[in-house]
Design a protein around this motif. Structure first.
Motif, PDB file in Angstrom:
ATOM      1  N   ARG A   1      22.280   7.580  44.431  1.00  0.00           N
ATOM      2  CA  ARG A   1      22.618   7.978  43.059  1.00  0.00           C
ATOM      3  C   ARG A   1      23.871   8.839  43.130  1.00  0.00           C
TER       4      ARG A   1
ATOM      5  N   TYR B   1      18.545   9.227  47.536  1.00  0.00           N
ATOM      6  CA  TYR B   1      17.441   9.714  46.706  1.00  0.00           C
ATOM      7  C   TYR B   1      16.198   8.949  47.125  1.00  0.00           C
ATOM      8  N   GLU B   2      15.233   9.682  47.684  1.00  0.00           N
ATOM      9  CA  GLU B   2      13.989   9.031  48.089  1.00  0.00           C
ATOM     10  C   GLU B   2      12.985   9.169  46.949  1.00  0.00           C
ATOM     11  N   SER B   3      12.580   8.030  46.428  1.00  0.00           N
ATOM     12  CA  SER B   3      11.710   7.990  45.263  1.00  0.00           C
ATOM     13  C   SER B   3      10.244   8.042  45.685  1.00  0.00           C
TER      14      SER B   3
ATOM     15  N   GLN C   1      12.620   3.028  44.659  1.00  0.00           N
ATOM     16  CA  GLN C   1      12.915   2.444  43.348  1.00  0.00           C
ATOM     17  C   GLN C   1      13.262   3.552  42.347  1.00  0.00           C
TER      18      GLN C   1
ATOM     19  N   THR D   1      13.977   4.572  38.132  1.00  0.00           N
ATOM     20  CA  THR D   1      13.545   4.138  36.800  1.00  0.00           C
ATOM     21  C   THR D   1      14.761   3.813  35.939  1.00  0.00           C
TER      22      THR D   1
ATOM     23  N   SER E   1      15.452   5.044  33.082  1.00  0.00           N
ATOM     24  CA  SER E   1      16.061   6.239  32.492  1.00  0.00           C
ATOM     25  C   SER E   1      16.932   6.972  33.509  1.00  0.00           C
ATOM     26  N   GLN E   2      16.559   6.906  34.786  1.00  0.00           N
ATOM     27  CA  GLN E   2      17.443   7.499  35.810  1.00  0.00           C
ATOM     28  C   GLN E   2      18.755   6.728  35.870  1.00  0.00           C
TER      29      GLN E   2
ATOM     30  N   ILE F   1      20.210   5.047  33.440  1.00  0.00           N
ATOM     31  CA  ILE F   1      21.042   5.375  32.273  1.00  0.00           C
ATOM     32  C   ILE F   1      21.675   6.759  32.454  1.00  0.00           C
ATOM     33  N   ARG F   2      20.901   7.687  33.018  1.00  0.00           N
ATOM     34  CA  ARG F   2      21.436   9.041  33.237  1.00  0.00           C
ATOM     35  C   ARG F   2      22.613   8.990  34.206  1.00  0.00           C
TER      36      ARG F   2
ATOM     37  N   ARG G   1      22.498  -3.024  29.882  1.00  0.00           N
ATOM     38  CA  ARG G   1      22.686  -2.336  28.597  1.00  0.00           C
ATOM     39  C   ARG G   1      23.689  -1.203  28.746  1.00  0.00           C
TER      40      ARG G   1
ATOM     41  N   ALA H   1      16.187 -18.735  33.402  1.00  0.00           N
ATOM     42  CA  ALA H   1      15.247 -17.853  32.681  1.00  0.00           C
ATOM     43  C   ALA H   1      15.777 -16.423  32.663  1.00  0.00           C
TER      44      ALA H   1
ATOM     45  N   PRO I   1      19.047 -15.004  28.251  1.00  0.00           N
ATOM     46  CA  PRO I   1      19.145 -14.003  27.179  1.00  0.00           C
ATOM     47  C   PRO I   1      20.532 -13.341  27.088  1.00  0.00           C
TER      48      PRO I   1
ATOM     49  N   ARG J   1      11.022 -11.868  22.875  1.00  0.00           N
ATOM     50  CA  ARG J   1      12.161 -11.591  23.757  1.00  0.00           C
ATOM     51  C   ARG J   1      13.368 -11.061  22.977  1.00  0.00           C
TER      52      ARG J   1
ATOM     53  N   ALA K   1      12.068   9.713  27.643  1.00  0.00           N
ATOM     54  CA  ALA K   1      13.294   9.296  28.336  1.00  0.00           C
ATOM     55  C   ALA K   1      14.380   8.926  27.337  1.00  0.00           C
TER      56      ALA K   1
ATOM     57  N   GLU L   1      17.976  10.706  26.876  1.00  0.00           N
ATOM     58  CA  GLU L   1      19.234   9.932  26.919  1.00  0.00           C
ATOM     59  C   GLU L   1      20.102  10.239  25.694  1.00  0.00           C
TER      60      GLU L   1
ATOM     61  N   ARG M   1      21.581  13.769  25.975  1.00  0.00           N
ATOM     62  CA  ARG M   1      22.658  13.859  26.967  1.00  0.00           C
ATOM     63  C   ARG M   1      23.948  13.222  26.479  1.00  0.00           C
TER      64      ARG M   1
ATOM     65  N   GLN N   1       6.419   8.997  39.981  1.00  0.00           N
ATOM     66  CA  GLN N   1       7.881   8.976  40.001  1.00  0.00           C
ATOM     67  C   GLN N   1       8.465   9.356  38.648  1.00  0.00           C
TER      68      GLN N   1
ATOM     69  N   ARG O   1       7.983  13.067  38.176  1.00  0.00           N
ATOM     70  CA  ARG O   1       8.968  13.823  38.955  1.00  0.00           C
ATOM     71  C   ARG O   1      10.339  13.784  38.275  1.00  0.00           C
ATOM     72  N   GLU O   2      10.710  12.588  37.809  1.00  0.00           N
ATOM     73  CA  GLU O   2      12.004  12.462  37.127  1.00  0.00           C
ATOM     74  C   GLU O   2      12.045  13.371  35.900  1.00  0.00           C
TER      75      GLU O   2
ATOM     76  N   GLU P   1      14.698  16.106  36.110  1.00  0.00           N
ATOM     77  CA  GLU P   1      15.946  15.680  35.486  1.00  0.00           C
ATOM     78  C   GLU P   1      15.975  15.805  33.970  1.00  0.00           C
ATOM     79  N   MET P   2      14.791  15.949  33.349  1.00  0.00           N
ATOM     80  CA  MET P   2      14.793  16.062  31.888  1.00  0.00           C
ATOM     81  C   MET P   2      14.344  17.445  31.433  1.00  0.00           C
TER      82      MET P   2
END
Lengths: 474, 404
Positions: A8, A13-15, A35, A37, A39-40, A42-43, A226, A238, A242, B194, B231, B235, B238, B279, B282-283, B287-288
């Motif tokens: 990161r 970064y160990e998840s 792994q 997330t 939100s991480q 996007i941050r 996104r 597949a 989209p 979808r 989250a 976002e 921020r 996880q 923790r985030e 972080e938030m």
């Protein structure tokens, strides 16, 4: 067990959330991959404007030198890999172990990626059609008396990568030399190459904040697409459908690459068998530039028989065998599913797996917990047959006899077309076609690429837009 | 007698404070909790199956039993006589069959779950949501959830118990609750179609409403939200959207900005949802929520059970989340998915089996859609807990969860 962290802003970064990769032969765990997330992600993407400014502050000349240095490091150095370190051979071995791609393929493809980085100036010249790259230092300049001005379309390039072949990494590595930070989601089974590439770049003093290695799930991948204003997306229909109408996402889906034999060459198909074999089966038939269909003006049956005979010689070999020609499927169910789909479609009259008949054994070969798919040459009596325009992750090709005059109306969108013809009229029709991304005229394999010409999208035009610009002194 | 007893003869409010005495040993607490649970099982079964106070659904059901619930069910383990509860029984009407005769004449709420396809499941409630949340309120640290402070309910609206429950919690603690409009059924439909972009727009719409409340000068200090919306709010903050909202309302952005949850003035977050992974926790913490400066307490709950609280979370415990049901009003067991009569060993994985035992609602042994690991009793919750709660693996592929 190797523990691969995410990176990161370049920092490990160990998840608490990890996926486990297993050896495709033994099933033994090989690595745990941290792994992150959505939100991480996007941050971190929100930091990319700063990261791009830092990267952009390095003059092009210096940046190109650092990328070339990174190529050397990638190919030669022992680099950190999570809680361990790997030399190039260690890397090749682990890459092969989790993907099922034979070491010989892994080595060849890694060398391709190294070549692209090591010759990044040549690659960028191809992408920019010889533009003076110093323009990117200032944003504008004069070249041949004309004002040129470009601005970046994004603060970072997102890349949702596959696991099927490390060769694809050659497509995103030039972004760093174009001053655009990377936000990489590696393929589940193939964290090795992107991680090693980023570690090599870090060692070559590319700013860490531009190097983001973010293993994640489907939701996280969608967040990358996104959050980044420009991305590359690899995947099947597949996955990619989209995003078809999202101009920010460059799609690398199925290639449906083809060889066409015109009326002037189809009777002499024997002369081109080596090229046909290479087009279909090089790299285990897993690339989008492998031919998945051959259209021939005449002698369709004879061509299919001759090609089937050649491809029937290909055997399943172990991952560490230097003679290996096809990749193993780490998950044998996938091989069964693909083969089952082909058998299901063969139930529609008008097609035969010639290669399977000649080989005398089924296309699925199993040994231990591994499965291989041996080549298929499907002779179709019409371009409408459901197997005529299919693409699979193994040496699969359909052979369709079709009058030359009708070929262009029949082939559909194709990433690469190699047209074995000397007919000027047919050549002109091919040049005029909007269906073909890369066109080879004459006896050229579909898998032969020229690095100075992008064959699937153009990373430079994806990452930069030209604008009109004028300047006057105050 | 507490204010909810309505002269019905047995206690239905159990203060968590009864377990707070550090001098009492865990062993003693465990024993006491089990005795309390068994007594409550007897009281609850007697209430729901007696002809005077009983619930029409259960009285009817009892006609087919080969046992006498009131006589034969003397302890929690005896509930196996009822087999398992089928949530299909909750679909459709008349909901009156769920109202105990002993409570007829009192105002009744109807809350629903799911409902994207077919008939939603309904549950009647009189006071249970108030009791559950008042009990939970006793576990909230006052320095992070100050009494008298106002709340933001950033979660689902509509026919859900959660919406009213949070408002009641805020009122019970002397504050007021500000809410948004959020229809999770529409989000599920969008995901099934979808229409991911539209789902994201809807999420932005929900967050925009929250920003308007935060920018409105309501002195919000506490919040309920879900992991996904937490989250999304983070976002938005921020990227400066709350500051933009302040400006658009003609309000001055405070010095130091408004680009974090802490900066908004929120000090405590009560959050819920099965997608609370270690996880994510923790985030959120690192972080938030400024490394725990803003306090967050995950909970696990649903319309059937009420809500289970977690042990305090943080780096000391690897951000592990362990939930404890509000016993004796509800109890969870972690059982072998192939044999619900067998509890798995501590630390082992099993399906969550839920039992609800209140004066208003009796749900014996309902197999939840979740799985997790069985956890040891804990000082403040001296009974079994469950950690690592996630969608039951056999259902995971077909279930859309955590959409808001």
């Amino acid at each position: 067990m190797i523990r691969i962290p995410s990176l990161r802003l370049g920092k490990p970064y160990e998840s608490l959330s990890k996926t486990t990769l297993v050896h495709h032969v033994t099933g033994e765990p090989v690595a745990e991959v941290s792994q992150v997330t959505g939100s991480q992600i996007i941050r971190d993407i929100s930091q990319m404007a700063n990261a791009r400014r830092e990267l952009a502050s390095i003059p092009m000349k210096e940046l190109i030198a650092r990328v070339k240095e990174a190529a050397k490091i990638f190919l030669e150095d022992t680099l950190e890999c999570g809680n361990t370190s790997q030399n190039f051979e260690d890397y090749i071995r682990t890459l092969s172990s989790t993907t099922g791609s034979p070491m010989v393929f892994c080595r060849r493809n890694a060398a391709k990626v190294g070549y692209v980085m090591g010759n990044i100036d040549e690659i960028l010249a191809g992408l920019t059609r010889g533009m003076d790259l110093a323009i990117l230092d200032k944003g504008h300049s004069k070249q041949d008396g004309r004002t040129l001005c470009f601005y970046p379309t994004t603060d970072a390039l997102g890349a949702i990568l596959p696991s099927n072949s490390p060769g694809v990494h050659s497509l995103w590595v030039p972004a760093i030399a174009l001053k655009i930070p990377l936000v990489i989601k590696p393929g589940r089974e193939e964290p090795w190459t992107p991680y090693r590439l980023l570690m090599a770049m870090k060692k070559a003093k590319i700013p860490s904040s531009a190097l983001n290695f973010l293993p994640t799930d489907h939701g996280g991948a969608a967040d990358i697409l996104r959050g980044c204003q420009r991305s590359l997306l690899f995947g099947d229909s597949a996955t990619t459908d989209p995003y078809k109408s999202d101009h920010r996402v460059e799609i690398h889906g199925p290639g449906y690459s083809k060889v066409l034999l015109g009326s002037d060459t189809s009777a002499q198909f024997d002369n081109y068998l080596d090229l046909l074999v290479e087009s279909v089966a090089a790299n285990g038939g897993r690339s989008c530039i492998n031919a998945s269909a051959i259209y021939t003006h005449s002698h369709g049956k004879e061509l299919a028989e001759a090609l089937g005979k050649r491809l029937a010689r290909i055997q399943a070999r172990s991952w560490d065998n230097a003679e290996a020609e096809v990749s193993a499927f780490a998950n044998p169910d996938v091989a069964d599913r693909i083969s089952g789909m082909i058998d299901g479609l063969l139930a529609t009259p008008g097609a035969e797996d010639v290669c399977q008949r000649i080989r005398g054994t089924p296309r699925v070969y199993k040994e231990g917990r591994c499965a291989w798919l041996l080549p298929s040459v499907i002779l179709c009596d019409s371009p409408e047959h459901p197997l005529a325009n299919k693409e699979f992750l193994f040496p699969y090709v359909s052979v369709i006899q079709c009058p030359q005059e009708e070929m262009l109306a029949r082939i559909g969108p194709s990433l690469v077309v190699s047209a074995f013809t000397g007919d000027p009229e047919f050549t002109q029709q091919l040049l005029d076609s909007r269906l073909v991304e890369r066109l080879n005229i004459g006896p050229i394999s579909t898998v032969r690429l020229s690095w100075d010409q992008p064959h699937e999208g153009n990373l430079f035009t994806h990452l930069y837009r030209q604008r009109a610009f004028a300047e006057a002194s105050l | 007698m507490n204010k909810y007893e309505r002269n019905i003869g047995f206690n239905d409010y159990f203060s968590p404070a009864q377990w707070f005495d550090p001098k009492e040993t865990l062993e003693s607490k465990v024993k006491r909790a089990k005795e309390q649970l068994d007594l409550h099982v007897r009281d609850t079964v007697a209430w729901h199956f007696s002809p005077e106070t009983g619930t029409p659904f259960w009285l009817e059901k009892a006609k087919s039993y080969q046992f006498n619930p009131i006589k034969d069910v003397q302890c929690f383990e005896d509930l196996h006589l009822f087999g398992t509860f089928e949530d299909e029984w909750l679909r459709g009407g008349p909901v009156d069959r769920w109202v105990p005769r002993g409570l007829i004449g009192n105002p009744v709420y109807v809350f629903e779950t799911g409902g994207t396809t077919g008939l939603p499941k309904s549950r009647i409630v009189l006071d249970d949501f108030r009791i559950d949340y008042e009990m939970m309120s006793e576990t909230l640290p006052d320095q992070h959830f100050p009494k008298g402070s106002n709340w933001l309910m950033l979660g689902p609206s509509g026919p859900r118990r959660l919406r009213l429950a949070i408002e009641h919690l805020a009122q019970h603690r002397g504050g007021k609750c500000f809410s948004i409009d959020l229809d999770p059924r529409w989000v599920v439909k969008l995901i099934k179609m979808r229409q991911i972009e539209m789902a994201n727009l809807y999420k932005e719409h929900a967050i925009d409403q929250a920003l308007a409340i935060l920018a409105g000068g309501h002195d919000i200090k506490c919040m309920f939200t879900t992991p996904k919306l937490l989250a999304a709010l983070d976002e938005a903050l921020r990227s400066g959207k709350l500051e933009d909202k302040f400006r658009s309302f003609g309000r001055k952005v405070p010095l130091g900005g408004l680009r974090s949850i802490k900066a908004t003035g929120i000090t405590g977050i009560f959050s819920g949802g099965t997608e609370f992974t270690p996880q994510f926790t923790r985030e959120a913490y690192e972080e938030m929520l400024d490394s725990g400066d803003v306090y967050m307490t995950p909970t696990y709950g649903n319309t059937l059970m009420g809500l289970a609280c977690s042990r305090p979370i943080g780096p000391h415990d690897g951000f592990k989340i362990t939930y404890y049901a509000p016993q004796p009003r509800a109890a969870t067991e972690v059982v072998d998915p192939k044999d619900y009569s067998k509890k798995v060993d501590y630390g082992q994985t099993g399906r969550v089996l839920l039992t609800t035992l209140t004066r208003e609602f009796f749900v014996p042994r309902f197999p939840e859609r979740d799985e997790g690991e069985r956890e040891m009793p804990y000082e403040r919750y001296p009974w079994d807990g469950v950690s690592g709660v996630r969608t039951f693996s056999e259902l995971a592929a077909t279930t859309v969860v955590g959409v808001y």
